[in-house]
Motif scaffolding. Structure first.
Motif, PDB file in Angstrom:
ATOM      1  N   LEU A 148       4.539   3.677  -8.801  1.00 28.86           N
ATOM      2  CA  LEU A 148       4.949   4.456  -9.972  1.00 28.86           C
ATOM      3  C   LEU A 148       5.430   5.844  -9.568  1.00 28.86           C
ATOM      4  O   LEU A 148       6.390   6.369 -10.150  1.00 28.86           O
ATOM      5  CB  LEU A 148       3.783   4.564 -10.959  1.00 28.86           C
ATOM      6  CG  LEU A 148       3.414   3.277 -11.707  1.00 28.86           C
ATOM      7  CD1 LEU A 148       2.210   3.512 -12.606  1.00 28.86           C
ATOM      8  CD2 LEU A 148       4.602   2.764 -12.533  1.00 28.86           C
ATOM      9  N   TYR A 149       4.785   6.454  -8.584  1.00 26.57           N
ATOM     10  CA  TYR A 149       5.256   7.755  -8.106  1.00 26.57           C
ATOM     11  C   TYR A 149       6.674   7.649  -7.546  1.00 26.57           C
ATOM     12  O   TYR A 149       7.528   8.503  -7.790  1.00 26.57           O
ATOM     13  CB  TYR A 149       4.314   8.298  -7.030  1.00 26.57           C
ATOM     14  CG  TYR A 149       3.133   9.061  -7.566  1.00 26.57           C
ATOM     15  CD1 TYR A 149       3.325  10.250  -8.277  1.00 26.57           C
ATOM     16  CD2 TYR A 149       1.841   8.610  -7.357  1.00 26.57           C
ATOM     17  CE1 TYR A 149       2.240  10.957  -8.768  1.00 26.57           C
ATOM     18  CE2 TYR A 149       0.746   9.303  -7.845  1.00 26.57           C
ATOM     19  CZ  TYR A 149       0.951  10.487  -8.554  1.00 26.57           C
ATOM     20  OH  TYR A 149      -0.132  11.190  -9.052  1.00 26.57           O
ATOM     21  N   ALA A 197       0.835  -1.197   0.000  1.00 29.18           N
ATOM     22  CA  ALA A 197       0.000   0.000   0.000  1.00 29.18           C
ATOM     23  C   ALA A 197       0.869   1.246   0.000  1.00 29.18           C
ATOM     24  O   ALA A 197       0.396   2.347  -0.285  1.00 29.18           O
ATOM     25  CB  ALA A 197      -0.925  -0.004   1.211  1.00 29.18           C
ATOM     26  N   ASP A 198       2.134   1.086   0.323  1.00 27.62           N
ATOM     27  CA  ASP A 198       3.125   2.155   0.242  1.00 27.62           C
ATOM     28  C   ASP A 198       4.325   1.611  -0.521  1.00 27.62           C
ATOM     29  O   ASP A 198       4.416   0.409  -0.796  1.00 27.62           O
ATOM     30  CB  ASP A 198       3.521   2.625   1.642  1.00 27.62           C
ATOM     31  CG  ASP A 198       4.149   4.017   1.636  1.00 27.62           C
ATOM     32  OD1 ASP A 198       4.271   4.614   0.544  1.00 27.62           O
ATOM     33  OD2 ASP A 198       4.513   4.498   2.718  1.00 27.62           O
ATOM     34  N   ALA A 199       5.234   2.489  -0.881  1.00 25.33           N
ATOM     35  CA  ALA A 199       6.418   2.076  -1.649  1.00 25.33           C
ATOM     36  C   ALA A 199       7.682   2.407  -0.874  1.00 25.33           C
ATOM     37  O   ALA A 199       7.714   3.362  -0.083  1.00 25.33           O
ATOM     38  CB  ALA A 199       6.430   2.774  -3.009  1.00 25.33           C
ATOM     39  N   GLU A 200       8.732   1.636  -1.121  1.00 27.60           N
ATOM     40  CA  GLU A 200       9.994   1.822  -0.406  1.00 27.60           C
ATOM     41  C   GLU A 200      11.151   1.583  -1.367  1.00 27.60           C
ATOM     42  O   GLU A 200      11.179   0.577  -2.084  1.00 27.60           O
ATOM     43  CB  GLU A 200      10.068   0.836   0.757  1.00 27.60           C
ATOM     44  CG  GLU A 200      11.319   0.943   1.599  1.00 27.60           C
ATOM     45  CD  GLU A 200      11.275  -0.031   2.763  1.00 27.60           C
ATOM     46  OE1 GLU A 200      12.096  -0.972   2.773  1.00 27.60           O
ATOM     47  OE2 GLU A 200      10.410   0.136   3.647  1.00 27.60           O
ATOM     48  N   VAL A 201      12.105   2.525  -1.388  1.00 27.26           N
ATOM     49  CA  VAL A 201      13.282   2.383  -2.249  1.00 27.26           C
ATOM     50  C   VAL A 201      14.263   1.431  -1.574  1.00 27.26           C
ATOM     51  O   VAL A 201      14.728   1.676  -0.468  1.00 27.26           O
ATOM     52  CB  VAL A 201      13.963   3.746  -2.504  1.00 27.26           C
ATOM     53  CG1 VAL A 201      15.244   3.559  -3.326  1.00 27.26           C
ATOM     54  CG2 VAL A 201      13.003   4.686  -3.230  1.00 27.26           C
ATOM     55  N   GLU A 226       2.867  -2.181   5.046  1.00 31.32           N
ATOM     56  CA  GLU A 226       1.581  -1.531   4.758  1.00 31.32           C
ATOM     57  C   GLU A 226       0.765  -2.475   3.884  1.00 31.32           C
ATOM     58  O   GLU A 226       0.905  -2.465   2.658  1.00 31.32           O
ATOM     59  CB  GLU A 226       1.798  -0.198   4.042  1.00 31.32           C
ATOM     60  CG  GLU A 226       2.502   0.857   4.866  1.00 31.32           C
ATOM     61  CD  GLU A 226       1.591   1.466   5.917  1.00 31.32           C
ATOM     62  OE1 GLU A 226       0.366   1.310   5.788  1.00 31.32           O
ATOM     63  OE2 GLU A 226       2.117   2.069   6.876  1.00 31.32           O
ATOM     64  N   PRO A 227      -0.063  -3.342   4.467  1.00 35.15           N
ATOM     65  CA  PRO A 227      -0.820  -4.319   3.669  1.00 35.15           C
ATOM     66  C   PRO A 227      -1.645  -3.655   2.586  1.00 35.15           C
ATOM     67  O   PRO A 227      -2.206  -2.577   2.769  1.00 35.15           O
ATOM     68  CB  PRO A 227      -1.715  -5.004   4.713  1.00 35.15           C
ATOM     69  CG  PRO A 227      -1.005  -4.800   6.010  1.00 35.15           C
ATOM     70  CD  PRO A 227      -0.358  -3.442   5.905  1.00 35.15           C
ATOM     71  N   GLY A 228      -1.732  -4.319   1.452  1.00 29.30           N
ATOM     72  CA  GLY A 228      -2.474  -3.798   0.313  1.00 29.30           C
ATOM     73  C   GLY A 228      -1.601  -3.798  -0.925  1.00 29.30           C
ATOM     74  O   GLY A 228      -0.482  -4.332  -0.925  1.00 29.30           O
TER      75      GLY A 228
END
Length: 317
Positions: A169-170, A131-135, A160-162
């Motif tokens: 993409l952002y 549900a979130d992104a991490e580099v 962050e489940p999901g």
């Protein structure tokens, strides 16, 4: 003038001592020779012989300089580079634990990601998302290090489940904009489940930046349950076992709208050849100034000096 390896130049500090030794040795030989009647037979009658220690010392200096690799001037070489930046966007949501491709979707996705990394000639970055992104890795030329990071990834590690592809993409676009002058693309690896609400906006921004997104679907339409360990499976709020199926529609749309390619379970040896060939970027010529080695000059001088020292060592006939 520069030197390829200046370390041997330290040997020049020994040359004065070598010269003193040779001069003292020549004088000792001259004193011994004077005890004999036939001086020409001992070389004392050759006036050039007194120069022999100095000639040999000069030859040794030249040899040491040659060993250090002197470089004088530059040659300009034109090379063609096809480097480009590529960001891998990997889905690590819980649904990627489903085992409907002979292994878990995540293990299959990691294997595909490592093949893409190994084949890419430019810099690679790595992002994981739920549900979130991490580099996980910024853009780097160290492909082996990125591949090792891929091995360390596990499902649910973002916390962050999901599954929000738009968020991913952002994050990928932000990574790409760190190097705005270089061509770049994104490779999205997922089972296609999308639970976010910003995908359309993210696609618009990616298109405006001129970045293509190739998508890789991992999973089957038949789907599978999601193991959670100890022989149990993920259940919903009603206590029913969750069964997840791959959703190709979203990934097809992302690839189509951004000018990328769409792949389904590309496990065959050459299934990703077209993706590998598309990531090299347009040819860019670079002009490099390469130092020219000139060790031949002092080496030839050293050889000549040592040969001359050998000649003057002879006595007069």
């Amino acid at each position: 003038m520069t030197f390829r390896d200046p370390t041997p130049l330290w040997l020049l500090a020994a040359i004065p001592f070598v010269t003193l030794f040779l001069v003292a040795r020549e004088r000792w030989r001259e004193r011994l020779a004077r005890r004999f009647v036939a001086e020409p037979l001992r070389g004392v009658a050759n006036p050039a012989r007194a120069l022999r220690p100095w000639i040999i010392s000069i030859g040794l200096v030249a040899a040491i300089v040659a060993l250090a690799g002197p470089q004088v001037g530059f040659a300009v070489q034109t090379i063609e580079a096809r480097e480009a930046n590529r960001v891998l966007l990997l889905d690590v949501s819980n649904s990627m634990e489903a085992e409907d491709v002979g292994a878990s979707r995540l293990d299959a996705a990691k294997a595909v990601a490592k093949r893409i990394i190994a084949a890419h000639p430019g810099r690679v970055g790595l992002i994981v998302f739920e549900a979130d992104a991490e580099v996980v890795s910024p853009l780097t030329n160290d492909n082996e290090a990125v591949a090792e990071l891929v091995d360390s990834i596990s499902a649910g590690e973002v916390g962050e489940p999901g599954s929000d592809i738009g968020k991913g993409l952002y994050a990928a676009l932000k990574l790409i904009e760190a190097d705005p002058t270089q061509k770049a693309d994104v490779v999205l690896i997922s089972d296609g489940e999308e639970q976010g609400h910003r995908l359309a906006d993210a696609i618009s921004k990616v298109k405006a930046r001129g970045v293509s997104v190739s998508t890789i679907l991992i999973g089957t339409s038949g789907g599978a349950t999601i193991p959670v360990g100890a022989g149990k499976w993920l259940v919903d709020n009603d206590g029913q076992i969750v069964r997840t199926s791959a959703q190709p529609d979203v990934l097809q749309s992302v690839a189509h709208d951004t000018g990328g390619a769409f792949y389904v379970n590309p496990f065959a040896e050459h299934a990703l050849d077209t993706l590998a060939s598309s990531g090299g970027g347009a040819p860019r010529q670079k002009r490099l100034r390469v130092p020219i080695d000139r060790y031949q000059w002092p080496l030839a001088f050293a050889f000549f000096a040592l040969m001359l020292g050998s000649v003057v060592n002879r006595g007069a006939e």
